[in-house]
Scaffold this motif. Sequence first.
Motif, PDB file in Angstrom:
ATOM      1  N   GLN A 102      -0.012  -1.638  -2.090  1.00 44.11           N
ATOM      2  CA  GLN A 102      -0.334  -3.398  -3.097  1.00 44.11           C
ATOM      3  C   GLN A 102      -0.077  -3.640  -4.170  1.00 44.11           C
ATOM      4  OE1 GLN A 102      -2.766  -4.994  -1.010  1.00 44.11           O
ATOM      5  NE2 GLN A 102      -3.374  -3.248   0.347  1.00 44.11           N
ATOM      6  N   THR A 103       0.722  -2.360  -4.681  1.00 45.09           N
ATOM      7  CA  THR A 103       1.476  -2.775  -5.851  1.00 45.09           C
ATOM      8  C   THR A 103       3.079  -3.254  -5.661  1.00 45.09           C
ATOM      9  OG1 THR A 103       1.755  -1.169  -6.680  1.00 45.09           O
ATOM     10  CG2 THR A 103      -0.436  -1.695  -7.678  1.00 45.09           C
ATOM     11  N   ASP A 104       3.929  -3.966  -7.057  1.00 41.65           N
ATOM     12  CA  ASP A 104       5.050  -4.106  -6.645  1.00 41.65           C
ATOM     13  C   ASP A 104       5.440  -2.233  -6.804  1.00 41.65           C
ATOM     14  OD1 ASP A 104       4.665  -6.674  -6.617  1.00 41.65           O
ATOM     15  OD2 ASP A 104       5.758  -7.109  -8.466  1.00 41.65           O
ATOM     16  N   GLY A 172       4.460  -8.992 -10.011  1.00 39.16           N
ATOM     17  CA  GLY A 172       3.590  -8.295  -9.394  1.00 39.16           C
ATOM     18  C   GLY A 172       2.869  -8.895  -8.260  1.00 39.16           C
TER      19      GLY A 172
END
Length: 192
Positions: A102-104, A172
């Motif tokens: 989900q995160t960069d 982000g």
Amino acid sequence: MTTPKGEARRDAIVAAAAQLVADHGPDAVSHRAVAAAAGVPLAATTYYFRALGDLLVAAVTRVGETETTAAAAAVAALPTGRRSTHDTAVVVLDVLLGAGRQTDEQLQAHYERFLAAGRHPALRPVLAATRARVDQLLAQVLARGGHREVPVARLVALADGTALSALVEGGGGARAATEDAVAELLSRRRRW
């Protein structure tokens, strides 16, 4: 002949290296880092994998197998029938990028694997096989969701390009931007 204890130690080394690849990308893999992550002496990593490239291939293979196995189970559990373009986009990205990414930072580690093939040619066949399996799973997702008309290659190119552009731009929101782009493509193709 390898003993069960030796096989278990080798497997622990590959698992630790795979986790480093999944979390941080292939450049995080070194004999020292893997030994620390696996809780084994440094000599154990060099005993089982004299060349770091061999350890990297084993790690990337393990990550690909783990991810495609999880994705295949998720795809098999999908009901057949029309889904919204947004819901389909979420499933597409879960298959393409991994459900937990989900995160960069997590997305960057994912793409680092593919970029590493330029520096480590031995990774190319492993990554090509993983990508071929992912493409098959994506075709199933699209067919089960009523989006057969969407070419998988175009979908993957759009998703990869959007994610990489969003990572470069920062902020982000690479996963959300990619979901939006995929949903828009699915929506447009449905209207044609």
